[in-house]
Scaffold this motif. Structure first.
Motif, PDB file in Angstrom:
ATOM      1  N   GLU A   9     -36.063  10.352  18.824  1.00 34.88           N
ATOM      2  CA  GLU A   9     -37.389   9.721  18.677  1.00 34.88           C
ATOM      3  C   GLU A   9     -37.765   9.067  20.005  1.00 34.88           C
ATOM      4  O   GLU A   9     -36.993   8.287  20.561  1.00 34.88           O
ATOM      5  CB  GLU A   9     -37.325   8.675  17.540  1.00 34.88           C
ATOM      6  N   SER A  10     -38.968   9.399  20.511  1.00 31.29           N
ATOM      7  CA  SER A  10     -39.405   8.781  21.778  1.00 31.29           C
ATOM      8  C   SER A  10     -40.929   8.662  21.816  1.00 31.29           C
ATOM      9  O   SER A  10     -41.528   8.806  22.868  1.00 31.29           O
ATOM     10  CB  SER A  10     -38.931   9.630  22.966  1.00 31.29           C
ATOM     11  N   SER A  11     -41.549   8.414  20.637  1.00 26.31           N
ATOM     12  CA  SER A  11     -43.015   8.492  20.616  1.00 26.31           C
ATOM     13  C   SER A  11     -43.706   7.281  21.223  1.00 26.31           C
ATOM     14  O   SER A  11     -44.841   7.359  21.654  1.00 26.31           O
ATOM     15  CB  SER A  11     -43.505   8.680  19.182  1.00 26.31           C
ATOM     16  N   CYS A  12     -43.009   6.131  21.257  1.00 23.65           N
ATOM     17  CA  CYS A  12     -43.671   4.925  21.761  1.00 23.65           C
ATOM     18  C   CYS A  12     -42.742   4.182  22.718  1.00 23.65           C
ATOM     19  O   CYS A  12     -42.441   4.693  23.784  1.00 23.65           O
ATOM     20  CB  CYS A  12     -44.111   4.072  20.568  1.00 23.65           C
ATOM     21  N   ASP A  13     -42.250   3.015  22.315  1.00 28.15           N
ATOM     22  CA  ASP A  13     -41.436   2.234  23.255  1.00 28.15           C
ATOM     23  C   ASP A  13     -39.989   2.087  22.811  1.00 28.15           C
ATOM     24  O   ASP A  13     -39.293   1.197  23.270  1.00 28.15           O
ATOM     25  CB  ASP A  13     -42.070   0.856  23.485  1.00 28.15           C
ATOM     26  N   GLU A  14     -39.534   2.936  21.884  1.00 29.88           N
ATOM     27  CA  GLU A  14     -38.120   2.948  21.526  1.00 29.88           C
ATOM     28  C   GLU A  14     -37.538   4.308  21.860  1.00 29.88           C
ATOM     29  O   GLU A  14     -38.087   5.329  21.445  1.00 29.88           O
ATOM     30  CB  GLU A  14     -37.903   2.697  20.021  1.00 29.88           C
ATOM     31  N   THR A  15     -36.434   4.301  22.614  1.00 32.77           N
ATOM     32  CA  THR A  15     -35.715   5.554  22.839  1.00 32.77           C
ATOM     33  C   THR A  15     -34.600   5.545  21.802  1.00 32.77           C
ATOM     34  O   THR A  15     -33.757   4.651  21.817  1.00 32.77           O
ATOM     35  CB  THR A  15     -35.070   5.588  24.246  1.00 32.77           C
ATOM     36  N   ALA A  16     -34.615   6.521  20.896  1.00 31.52           N
ATOM     37  CA  ALA A  16     -33.640   6.464  19.799  1.00 31.52           C
ATOM     38  C   ALA A  16     -33.038   7.826  19.503  1.00 31.52           C
ATOM     39  O   ALA A  16     -33.710   8.858  19.589  1.00 31.52           O
ATOM     40  CB  ALA A  16     -34.315   5.902  18.543  1.00 31.52           C
ATOM     41  N   CYS A  17     -31.750   7.825  19.171  1.00 20.44           N
ATOM     42  CA  CYS A  17     -31.063   9.042  18.731  1.00 20.44           C
ATOM     43  C   CYS A  17     -30.195   8.679  17.532  1.00 20.44           C
ATOM     44  O   CYS A  17     -29.732   7.535  17.411  1.00 20.44           O
ATOM     45  CB  CYS A  17     -30.158   9.586  19.831  1.00 20.44           C
ATOM     46  N   ALA A  18     -30.006   9.652  16.645  1.00 23.63           N
ATOM     47  CA  ALA A  18     -29.212   9.395  15.439  1.00 23.63           C
ATOM     48  C   ALA A  18     -28.567  10.679  14.962  1.00 23.63           C
ATOM     49  O   ALA A  18     -29.039  11.778  15.264  1.00 23.63           O
ATOM     50  CB  ALA A  18     -30.110   8.831  14.336  1.00 23.63           C
ATOM     51  N   VAL A  19     -27.484  10.522  14.214  1.00 25.87           N
ATOM     52  CA  VAL A  19     -26.908  11.670  13.504  1.00 25.87           C
ATOM     53  C   VAL A  19     -27.012  11.338  12.016  1.00 25.87           C
ATOM     54  O   VAL A  19     -26.540  10.286  11.567  1.00 25.87           O
ATOM     55  CB  VAL A  19     -25.440  11.924  13.914  1.00 25.87           C
ATOM     56  N   VAL A  20     -27.667  12.236  11.271  1.00 26.04           N
ATOM     57  CA  VAL A  20     -27.893  11.997   9.847  1.00 26.04           C
ATOM     58  C   VAL A  20     -27.328  13.165   9.047  1.00 26.04           C
ATOM     59  O   VAL A  20     -27.573  14.324   9.368  1.00 26.04           O
ATOM     60  CB  VAL A  20     -29.412  11.843   9.560  1.00 26.04           C
ATOM     61  N   GLU A  21     -26.570  12.824   8.006  1.00 24.74           N
ATOM     62  CA  GLU A  21     -25.966  13.872   7.179  1.00 24.74           C
ATOM     63  C   GLU A  21     -26.755  14.027   5.885  1.00 24.74           C
ATOM     64  O   GLU A  21     -27.053  13.045   5.192  1.00 24.74           O
ATOM     65  CB  GLU A  21     -24.503  13.496   6.874  1.00 24.74           C
TER      66      GLU A  21
END
Ligand code: KG4
Ligand code: ZN
Length: 350
Positions: free
Chosen positions: A7-19
């Motif tokens: 996720e990088s649409s605004c001001d948070e750079t985020a990554c996740a692993v979801v099962e």
């Protein structure tokens, strides 16, 4: 199935692993708030440059914390929009490279719809069973006050929205007027705890019958501008706390009364409220005491922007797709947050 989400649409750079769309194996969020705070809001050019410097490290951290290796990952998911175009480009380019290098499918995900799926993250089996369709889903964030009637998992039928400011945007602007820092929502919530919500008269919302169910926050914002002027400038002490409490109540009363109205014509079995503003504790209590149906809210870690919600929605998409492995993903670029009505005629029928 394990999805690596970005996720990088605004001001948070985020990554996740979801099962399996529900179990968060890792969720790493790098917020740029401190960088943008001196400007009183997000500076798009700075945001995209920050994403560029952060994304590699955040991706590595998310993979490590999930205790997975790249070979355990079944697909890559990424926010395709809406959002800041430069910021989106960083996440999408990174995701494309990753998917190509790993030979995994790439799933483009709508950011607003993903907020809704933030509410299913971490639910146990009993709670998940109570989350039934058709449902009403509301995204209350810094950019949107959107209401959807969903007959099934990917049926995002927009039936309501704000015709001017978004609810979170109004919180941020009013906070700025009060001399509080960005983002203003949490600051107002904290100050409001010491104030009386009936201390200041607030404007009554004009009755607008839907659908579409229209929200409006510019009138409330203007009312706050005038009140601050009457007070002779930015308030402090008890007056500030009272103003915060009165404003907060008015902002949420509008949502609560609109939801009551919608529930008269839409037979929903459950309600999801998500987006950054859904972190507000006062709002959460009001929802519980006002509405009589099962209500689902994201855990506090998944109210604001995060990548786990992108993985959650991507799972719904991947389980419904038939030819994901044989065709390249189709990106529906949406940097301008357009309202995409499924069927305009639906909105005018009761
Ligand atoms: O969902 P989000 O993180 O980003 C967008 O996609 O917009 O939402 C950010 C918004 C900001 O306007 C912020 O002030 C608001 O959510 N917010 C709150 C609270 N926490 C965040 N508003 C009211 N009360 C809160 N506790
Ligand atoms: Zn968001």
């Amino acid at each position: 199935m394990k999805i690596f989400a970005i996720e990088s649409s605004c001001d948070e750079t985020a990554c996740a692993v979801v099962e399996d769309g529900q179990v968060v194996l890792s969720s790493v969020i790098s917020s740029q708030i401190e960088v943008h705070r001196p400007f009183g809001g997000i500076v798009p050019e700075i945001a995209s440059r920050e994403h560029l410097t952060r994304i590699m490290g955040i991706a590595d951290q998310a993979l490590q914390e999930s205790r997975c290796s790249w070979s355990d990952i079944d697909a890559i998911a990424v926010t395709q929009g809406p959002g800041l175009i430069g910021s989106l480009l960083v996440g999408i380019s990174f995701a494309k490279g990753l998917a190509m290098a790993l030979g995994k499918p790439l799933i483009p995900v709508d950011h607003i719809h993903a907020h809704i799926y933030g509410a299913v993250l971490g639910l146990d089996a009993t709670s998940r069973a109570r989350l039934q369709f058709p449902l009403l889903a509301m995204v209350v964030s810094g950019g949107h006050t959107n209401l959807y009637f969903m007959k099934e998992s990917l049926d995002f039928n927009l039936i309501g929205y704000s015709m001017d400011d978004a609810c979170g945007e109004c919180f941020d602007k009013v906070a700025k007027m009060f001399g509080l820092s960005y983002p203003g929502g949490p600051e107002i919530e904290i100050l409001a705890r010491q104030g009386e919500s009936d201390a200041f008269a607030m404007p009554k919302q004009k009755e607008l019958k839907g659908p579409p169910f229209l929200f409006s926050y510019s009138g409330l914002k203007t009312h706050m501008v005038n009140t601050v002027r009457q007070q002779g400038g930015a308030p402090s002490g008890k007056t500030l706390a009272d103003l915060c409490a009165s404003f907060q109540k008015a902002a949420f009363d509008q949502i609560l009364s609109k939801l009551k109205e919608v529930l008269k014509t839409h037979q929903a079995k459950s309600l999801i409220i998500s987006g950054g503003v859904s972190a507000n504790g006062f709002f959460r209590k009001q929802l519980d005491s006002t509405l009589n149906l099962p209500i689902f809210l994201p855990g506090l870690a998944y109210c604001g922007d995060n990548a786990a919600m992108i993985g959650a929605l991507a799972f719904q998409q991947i389980t419904k797709a038939t030819d994901l492995y044989n065709r390249p993903p189709v990106f529906d670029w949406d940097a301008y947050s357009k309202y995409n009505f499924k069927n305009t005629n639906d909105l005018h029928q009761n």
